[in-house]
Design an enzyme around this catalytic site. Structure first.
Site, PDB file in Angstrom:
ATOM      1  N   LYS A   1       0.563  30.610  11.469  1.00  0.00           N
ATOM      2  CA  LYS A   1       1.523  31.300  11.518  1.00  0.00           C
ATOM      3  C   LYS A   1       2.025  32.400  10.312  1.00  0.00           C
ATOM      4  CE  LYS A   1       5.477  31.077  13.884  1.00  0.00           C
ATOM      5  NZ  LYS A   1       5.701  30.055  15.756  1.00  0.00           N
TER       6      LYS A   1
ATOM      7  N   GLY B   1      18.580  32.633  24.078  1.00  0.00           N
ATOM      8  CA  GLY B   1      17.743  33.366  24.273  1.00  0.00           C
ATOM      9  C   GLY B   1      16.568  34.268  24.715  1.00  0.00           C
TER      10      GLY B   1
HETATM   11  P1  NAI Z   1      15.817  34.273  20.906  1.00  0.00           P
HETATM   12  O1  NAI Z   1      15.501  35.622  18.904  1.00  0.00           O
HETATM   13  O2  NAI Z   1      14.712  35.146  22.022  1.00  0.00           O
HETATM   14  O3  NAI Z   1      16.751  33.777  20.818  1.00  0.00           O
HETATM   15  C1  NAI Z   1      17.602  33.086  19.734  1.00  0.00           C
HETATM   16  C2  NAI Z   1      18.790  33.578  20.215  1.00  0.00           C
HETATM   17  O4  NAI Z   1      19.290  32.548  19.658  1.00  0.00           O
HETATM   18  C3  NAI Z   1      19.363  34.624  20.367  1.00  0.00           C
HETATM   19  O5  NAI Z   1      20.040  34.656  21.308  1.00  0.00           O
HETATM   20  C4  NAI Z   1      20.327  34.797  19.080  1.00  0.00           C
HETATM   21  O6  NAI Z   1      21.204  35.629  18.941  1.00  0.00           O
HETATM   22  C5  NAI Z   1      20.519  32.686  19.014  1.00  0.00           C
HETATM   23  N1  NAI Z   1      21.027  32.103  17.877  1.00  0.00           N
HETATM   24  C6  NAI Z   1      20.612  32.828  16.723  1.00  0.00           C
HETATM   25  N2  NAI Z   1      21.501  31.956  15.862  1.00  0.00           N
HETATM   26  C7  NAI Z   1      22.202  31.073  16.630  1.00  0.00           C
HETATM   27  C8  NAI Z   1      23.299  30.287  16.465  1.00  0.00           C
HETATM   28  N3  NAI Z   1      23.656  29.742  15.268  1.00  0.00           N
HETATM   29  N4  NAI Z   1      24.242  29.800  17.250  1.00  0.00           N
HETATM   30  C9  NAI Z   1      23.717  29.790  18.444  1.00  0.00           C
HETATM   31  N5  NAI Z   1      23.173  31.192  19.067  1.00  0.00           N
HETATM   32  C10 NAI Z   1      22.003  31.617  18.049  1.00  0.00           C
HETATM   33  O7  NAI Z   1      14.120  33.346  20.186  1.00  0.00           O
HETATM   34  P2  NAI Z   1      12.956  33.316  21.362  1.00  0.00           P
HETATM   35  O8  NAI Z   1      11.960  33.141  21.704  1.00  0.00           O
HETATM   36  O9  NAI Z   1      13.737  32.418  22.454  1.00  0.00           O
HETATM   37  O10 NAI Z   1      12.424  31.310  20.745  1.00  0.00           O
HETATM   38  C11 NAI Z   1      14.077  30.293  20.227  1.00  0.00           C
HETATM   39  C12 NAI Z   1      13.529  29.406  19.222  1.00  0.00           C
HETATM   40  O11 NAI Z   1      12.309  28.770  20.251  1.00  0.00           O
HETATM   41  C13 NAI Z   1      12.714  30.058  18.229  1.00  0.00           C
HETATM   42  O12 NAI Z   1      13.167  28.623  17.508  1.00  0.00           O
HETATM   43  C14 NAI Z   1      11.253  29.722  18.256  1.00  0.00           C
HETATM   44  O13 NAI Z   1      10.510  29.598  17.064  1.00  0.00           O
HETATM   45  C15 NAI Z   1      11.034  29.015  19.092  1.00  0.00           C
HETATM   46  N6  NAI Z   1       9.984  29.171  19.850  1.00  0.00           N
HETATM   47  C16 NAI Z   1       9.773  30.083  20.702  1.00  0.00           C
HETATM   48  C17 NAI Z   1       9.133  29.697  21.557  1.00  0.00           C
HETATM   49  C18 NAI Z   1       8.587  31.681  22.553  1.00  0.00           C
HETATM   50  O14 NAI Z   1       7.527  31.853  23.914  1.00  0.00           O
HETATM   51  N7  NAI Z   1       9.457  32.673  22.320  1.00  0.00           N
HETATM   52  C19 NAI Z   1       7.447  29.718  22.139  1.00  0.00           C
HETATM   53  C20 NAI Z   1       8.147  28.553  20.450  1.00  0.00           C
HETATM   54  C21 NAI Z   1       8.994  27.934  19.841  1.00  0.00           C
END
Ligand code: NAI
Length: 346
Positions: A78, A180
């Site tokens: 990572k 997200g």
């Molecule tokens: P993203 O950044 O698009 O979405 C995260 C969302 O959580 C955002 O809408 C943000 O506003 C919200 N957020 C932040 N703090 C918050 C809180 N305290 N309470 C409620 N909402 C909050 O990220 P994404 O890509 O959707 O990833 C989400 C999680 O999944 C991350 O931890 C990432 O590492 C993990 N992940 C993502 C993958 C992917 O394919 N995008 C693959 C594997 C894991």
């Protein structure tokens, strides 16, 4: 830094700095036992450099377990880039990062993670061939988030059947923390399957969209973990499951996309003691890495990728069977299962 006694230490950690662009990045190669270390690049604001190093070490170790459990011919790695405080030239910054990736000569392959986009990956192609998650005209590739969401969805389906003993998602109440890239797609899949959604996000516009398009109920960010639901899906950032939140959780099943959901292994034990089934994040959220790994190997065909991601549901069933047999917790069983696979695939 060199690993706990029961954990494999990191093979290689590169600190990459470039004064011209302001790049400060950490590229952590945890294990190449199964193949090149594959894992996304996080672009984030950190309190200090040690916090960034810690994040990269934890996340890269998680990637080793994730890739092993998903039977991918890749090890775990990572990268994190510390977001510069002032103005910066994003394409130039990512170009410098691309050169750092290339300097590892294939020991590490990068892709999207929190804070990075398909455009960043696309731009890096001029510097390195060790990058995936790139949209291609007329071919499979690009944003892994929908595939991650699909893996979380099939995991919830399996958990609902096996732990909640309900035959379908119709009427099942699911709380989603974070709408997200992954959380939104997950919400859509669940809505289509008849689940009732309770959602939150720090971004009010995302909540409004879920209320409007998916009939979701909105709660505050401090209320989501204790919401009166059947299933909890943490899809924001890590350590949502900790000594403060665990006693308040009312869901019986937890399965979400966020990496490193458990603050400590003891929090997993506490969930089990409360009769709550926690499906380990690195098992459930492997859909994205399965997608970018297939793309990287040029085996990307939508139906084949979806079929491979759907197998996460079968692994959830196998895990819950093993948990019963070993009278242990899903977290501990998955950990041992994955560590046993940290060897070159046959
Ligand atoms: P993203 O950044 O698009 O979405 C995260 C969302 O959580 C955002 O809408 C943000 O506003 C919200 N957020 C932040 N703090 C918050 C809180 N305290 N309470 C409620 N909402 C909050 O990220 P994404 O890509 O959707 O990833 C989400 C999680 O999944 C991350 O931890 C990432 O590492 C993990 N992940 C993502 C993958 C992917 O394919 N995008 C693959 C594997 C894991």
């Amino acid at each position: 830094l060199f690993g706990l006694p029961d954990q494999a230490p990191h093979e290689r950690v590169l600190l990459a700095a470039d004064a011209e662009t302001g790049l400060k990045a950490i590229l952590a190669v945890h294990s190449t036992a199964r193949g090149p270390a594959f894992g996304g690049c996080r672009f984030w604001t950190y309190d200090n450099e040690l916090a960034a190093l810690n994040d990269s070490l934890r996340l890269s170790q998680g990637m080793s377990l994730k890739n092993a459990l998903a039977d991918l011919p890749f090890g775990g790695g990572k990268a994190v880039i510390i977001k510069p405080a002032g103005h910066f030239d994003r394409p130039a910054l990512f170009a410098a990062f691309g050169r750092a990736v290339q300097s590892l000569e294939g020991a590490y392959i990068t892709a999207e993670d929190v804070g990075t986009t398909t455009a960043d990956m696309l731009g890096m192609q001029a510097q390195t061939q060790f990058v995936s998650g790139i949209p291609r005209a007329g071919a499979f590739g690009g944003d892994p988030s929908p595939k991650t969401a699909w893996g979380v969805f099939v995991s919830i389906e399996a958990g609902v059947k096996l732990h909640l003993k309900r035959s379908s998602l119709e009427g099942v109440r699911v709380a989603i923390q974070g709408l997200g890239a992954v959380g939104w797609h997950l919400a859509e899949f669940l809505h289509k399957a008849g689940a009732k959604l309770v959602v939150t996000d720090v971004d009010a516009a995302k909540i409004a969209r879920a209320q409007q398009l998916l009939g979701a109920q909105a709660v505050g960010i401090d209320e989501i973990l204790s919401a009166d639901v059947d299933v909890l899906a943490p899809c924001a950032l890590g350590a949502a499951l900790n000594s403060v939140s665990v006693p308040q959780i009312r869901a019986q099943l937890i399965a979400g996309a966020a990496n490193n959901q458990l603050a400590t292994a003891a929090d997993g034990d506490a969930l089990q003691q409360r009769g709550i089934c926690y499906l380990p994040d690195y098992l459930v959220n492997a859909g994205g890495i399965i997608s970018v790994a297939r793309e990287y190997r040029n085996e990307g065909e939508e139906s084949a990728v979806m079929a491979e991601v759907s197998r996460i549901g079968d692994r959830v069933a196998e895990l819950l069977e093993r948990v019963k047999l070993e009278n242990s917790t899903p977290g501990r069983v998955a950990d041992a299962w994955a560590r046993a696979k940290l060897v070159k695939p046959a």
